[in-house]
Structures are given as structure tokens and as C-alpha cells.
Design an enzyme around this catalytic site. Structure first.
Site, short mmCIF file in Angstrom:
data_model
loop_
_atom_site.label_atom_id
_atom_site.label_comp_id
_atom_site.label_asym_id
_atom_site.label_seq_id
_atom_site.Cartn_x
_atom_site.Cartn_y
_atom_site.Cartn_z
N ARG A 94 2.06 -5.10 6.08
CA ARG A 94 1.23 -3.86 5.25
C ARG A 94 2.16 -2.59 5.30
NH1 ARG A 94 -4.80 -2.53 4.31
NH2 ARG A 94 -4.46 -0.87 3.22
N GLY B 45 0.04 5.62 -4.56
CA GLY B 45 -0.71 6.79 -4.99
C GLY B 45 0.14 7.88 -3.94
N ARG B 46 0.20 7.87 -2.48
CA ARG B 46 1.07 8.64 -1.89
C ARG B 46 2.43 8.95 -2.00
NH1 ARG B 46 -1.29 5.90 3.42
NH2 ARG B 46 -1.88 4.57 1.74
N LEU C 216 -6.97 -5.01 7.38
CA LEU C 216 -6.78 -6.31 6.29
C LEU C 216 -7.41 -5.75 5.01
CD1 LEU C 216 -7.49 -9.14 8.54
CD2 LEU C 216 -5.29 -8.34 8.01
N ASP D 197 0.93 -1.12 0.08
CA ASP D 197 0.01 0.01 -0.12
C ASP D 197 0.95 1.23 0.11
OD1 ASP D 197 -2.33 1.50 -0.02
OD2 ASP D 197 -2.86 1.22 2.23
N ASN E 14 -11.18 -2.52 -5.53
CA ASN E 14 -10.27 -1.32 -6.20
C ASN E 14 -10.80 -0.97 -7.78
OD1 ASN E 14 -7.14 -2.68 -4.82
ND2 ASN E 14 -8.15 -0.76 -4.21
C1 IPE Z 1 -5.39 -2.59 -0.47
O1 IPE Z 1 -4.99 -1.40 -0.56
C2 IPE Z 1 -5.25 -3.42 -1.74
C3 IPE Z 1 -3.87 -3.46 -2.27
C4 IPE Z 1 -3.04 -3.21 -1.84
C5 IPE Z 1 -4.05 -4.18 -3.61
P1 IPE Z 1 -6.21 -0.22 -0.71
O2 IPE Z 1 -5.25 0.94 -0.64
O3 IPE Z 1 -7.16 -0.29 -1.75
O4 IPE Z 1 -6.93 -0.39 0.50
P2 IPE Z 1 -7.94 0.62 1.60
O5 IPE Z 1 -8.84 1.31 0.49
O6 IPE Z 1 -7.04 1.77 2.12
O7 IPE Z 1 -8.34 -0.07 2.82
C1 IPE Z 2 -1.51 0.37 -3.27
O1 IPE Z 2 -1.38 1.71 -3.70
C2 IPE Z 2 -1.78 -0.23 -4.74
C3 IPE Z 2 -3.14 -0.85 -5.17
C4 IPE Z 2 -4.11 -0.66 -4.20
C5 IPE Z 2 -3.24 -1.18 -6.33
P1 IPE Z 2 -2.59 2.74 -3.42
O2 IPE Z 2 -2.93 2.88 -4.91
O3 IPE Z 2 -3.52 2.28 -2.60
O4 IPE Z 2 -1.96 3.88 -2.75
P2 IPE Z 2 -2.47 4.93 -1.77
O5 IPE Z 2 -3.00 4.12 -0.77
O6 IPE Z 2 -3.45 5.65 -2.53
O7 IPE Z 2 -1.42 5.93 -1.40
MG MG Z 3 -4.08 2.44 -0.73
#
Ligand code: IPE
Ligand code: IPE
Ligand code: MG
Length: 245
Positions: free
Chosen positions: A193, A28-29, A200, A25, A73
Site C-alpha cells: 500500500r 489525490g495528494r 486494508l 493510494d 469510493n
Molecule cells: C482505497 O483507497 C481504495 C483504492 C485504492 C481504490 P481509499 O483512498 O479509498 O481508502 P481510504 O478511504 O483512505 O481508506
Molecule cells: C487512490 O488515490 C485512487 C483511488 C482511490 C481511486 P486517492 O484518490 O485515494 O488519493 P488520496 O488518498 O486522496 O491522496
Molecule cells: Mg486515498
């Protein structure tokens, strides 16, 4: 042998976690911090993943399950979903060269129904290409949801009961787990994580039942092999009682 500078401690090779789960995770950030589009974070995340799988394999870990795309997602903007799907397609294609050369067995777990034909065909190809490798088994959780996995298992068992192939009294924890994507694999010992979130998010709900949870504020693209080793050392310093004393 695998000396960890920060902890000044070595990994005990005889007490490795058999199965590591990773919720990757923070892509994006990571990108936002650099003024880049989220897609750049996902791309950097895919590079980080390659190094981590190779490290886990070199250490002698037998199974690794990584959360690449959840059943939730799909809620993201279409542009981001499309980017992720293309990235996964590329990852699977390249894996035949990069990861298979490292002896990694690649499997995709999750529902295929919603995936494009192109991805489904590539999954079959990559699984076939790597199936005789003898190194770590890497489950890529792609369109994966823990609840969906359990519901599907329950449905499959109901079907067998209806056809007289399974007796209700024979269904126990062990029998049930045979209907999950991870049927022939051990439960998760260590769940990592990244990005500071401590939840989770519907990942491996059954398999993580007695897993040790390990969280780090590092964002996934910044997660390095040394961080994996640190997580394993922390894991080895915990007392796992499984309900005993
Ligand atoms: C969990 O991350 C899914 C993956 C890492 C693929 P998310 O970013 O989707 O989870 P939430 O929305 O913060 O719980
Ligand atoms: C995890 O990174 C990758 C996927 C869920 C596919 P995120 O895309 O959730 O990144 P953040 O949480 O927005 O920073
Ligand atoms: Mg995320």
C-alpha cells in the site's frame, strides 16, 4: 540479474511472491502537492500502473490484483467518480494494445451491478481479448469490496445447500474460496500500500489472510518499478511461519 541498488541485493527468482496485491493510494495528494486537480493524480496513477504491471510480468510474478475503485469510493463527488470511471474505461480499451502486447491476462473483479453498460461491455471485450495470453494475470478490482465478496460467496453456497448440491459438512476453507472472485488463484503473498496509510480499506480480506504487508510513504503516481523490486526483496527477507515455528 535484477540488481537493486538501494539494498544491494538481488531478487531470488525462485522465491517470487506468486500473487501481489496493490492498494494504489495517494493520487489525490500527489496532485494537490503540484497544485493540480485530483483528476491529474488519477491520470498519473494509471500511467504508473502500466509500468508496474509490465515489471511484475517481466520478473515472472503470476498474479497481480490492483485496487482501482472500492465499493466505498462512490461516496466521492460525482465529478471525481465520473472521471475515474472514464479513466478505467480508457485503461481497459488501451490495455488491448499496451498490456495485451505484453502478454498480460486482464480480468475485472468486483460487482458489475452498479457499473455503466459501457464499462461492463468493455470489461467483457478486454477479458475476451486477453484471455489466451500466457503472462501475468492482472485482476483489476473495480467496484470491489472484500466484505461484499465474502457475503456473495456465502449466499451462493447457501443456495447450493438449499438445492441439495452442497452438503454443509463439505464446506471448508478450500471449498469456500472457490466462490470468491479469485477462485482459481493463489492467496496474496505480498500486499503493497502506498501513501503512508496502513489499513486494508476492505481489500482482499480473505485472500490476504497470511499475506506480508508492505507500506511505503510514496504516493502511487511516484511508485516506480524499482520500488516494486524493493518490496519483493523485503518480502524475501521475511520469515513466513504460517503459524508454525
Ligand atoms: C482505497 O483507497 C481504495 C483504492 C485504492 C481504490 P481509499 O483512498 O479509498 O481508502 P481510504 O478511504 O483512505 O481508506
Ligand atoms: C487512490 O488515490 C485512487 C483511488 C482511490 C481511486 P486517492 O484518490 O485515494 O488519493 P488520496 O488518498 O486522496 O491522496
Ligand atoms: Mg486515498
Amino acid at each position: 540479474m535484477f540488481f537493486n541498488k538501494k539494498n544491494k541485493q538481488e531478487i531470488d527468482m525462485l522465491r517470487l511472491p506468486k500473487h501481489i496485491g496493490i492498494i494504489m493510494d495517494g493520487n489525490g495528494r500527489w496532485a494537490r502537492k503540484r497544485g493540480l486537480p485530483r483528476s491529474a493524480g488519477h491520470s498519473a496513477g494509471a500511467d504508473a500502473l502500466k509500468k508496474i504491471v509490465i515489471e511484475a510480468n517481466n520478473l515472472g510474478v503470476k498474479y497481480i490484483t490492483v485496487y482501482a475503485f472500492s465499493t466505498e469510493n462512490w461516496k466521492r463527488p460525482k465529478e471525481e467518480v465520473d472521471y475515474l470511471m472514464n479513466l478505467l474505461l480508457d485503461y481497459l480499451r488501451n490495455a488491448e494494445r499496451t498490456l495485451s502486447g505484453e502478454n498480460v491476462v486482464i480480468r475485472a473483479i468486483g460487482s458489475r451491478k452498479e457499473l455503466s453498460r459501457e464499462i461492463c461491455e468493455q470489461i467483457i471485450k478486454t477479458e475476451e481479448f486477453t484471455k489466451n495470453n500466457t503472462g501475468i494475470v492482472m485482476n483489476i478490482a473495480l467496484n470491489y469490496g472484500g466484505r461484499e465478496e465474502i457475503v456473495n460467496a456465502a449466499k451462493a453456497i447457501c443456495d447450493k445447500v438449499r438445492n441439495g448440491k452442497v452438503k454443509i459438512d463439505d464446506i471448508d476453507d478450500k471449498a469456500f474460496s472457490k466462490y470468491l472472485y479469485t477462485a482459481d488463484q493463489p492467496d496474496i503473498d505480498l500486499l503493497i500500500r502506498t501513501s503512508g496509510e496502513q489499513r486494508l480499506s476492505n481489500f482482499m480480506l480473505w485472500q490476504v489472510s497470511y499475506g506480508e504487508l508492505w507500506f511505503t510513504d510514496k504516493l502511487w503516481p511516484d511508485f516506480k518499478p524499482a520500488d516494486l523490486r524493493r518490496a519483493i526483496i523485503d518480502f524475501q527477507n521475511r520469515g513466513r511461519r504460517f503459524g508454525g515455528i
